[in-house]
Design a protein around this motif. Structure first.
Motif: not given
Length: 123
Positions: A102-105, A29-37
């Protein structure tokens, strides 16, 4: 519906974080990165882990604010998420530390996670 952020909804052990990072699936995302499994089908719910390093946010107050915002959004939208382990990492320094942005991201990242990916056609 339970509205808490209980221990069973958290990633707590180093091995759990390592397995998610080792799966090598992430959405930026713009500020966050979401790793998933993905989790096994007999699992109850999605789980969340957070990584906010000192390199991007020096003050503990700011790091904790990011964690609170992400936890709250996860808590509110947990029932809509697919069964998977999520690790949210701060990828860029938010210039003004804006909670709404941040919440929107984070919500945008969750939306991308929930949508099925289109299949590529082979030639």
């Amino acid at each position: 519906m339970e509205q808490t952020f209980a221990r069973r909804y958290r990633l707590t052990k180093t091995d759990e974080f390592s397995s998610v990072f080792g799966f090598k699936r992430a959405i930026r995302g713009k500020w966050l990165m979401l790793h998933y499994q993905p989790r096994p089908a007999d699992s109850l719910s999605a789980r969340l882990g957070l990584v906010v390093g000192k390199k991007l946010l020096k003050r503990a107050v700011h790091r904790n604010k990011v964690k609170r915002i992400v936890r709250e959004q996860f808590r509110l939208h947990r029932h809509e998420l697919p069964l998977c382990d999520l690790v949210v990492r701060l990828a860029a320094r938010p210039a003004p530390l804006d909670g709404k942005a941040l919440a929107e991201d984070f919500l945008i990242l969750l939306g991308k996670l929930s949508r099925p990916k289109p299949r590529r056609e082979e030639k």
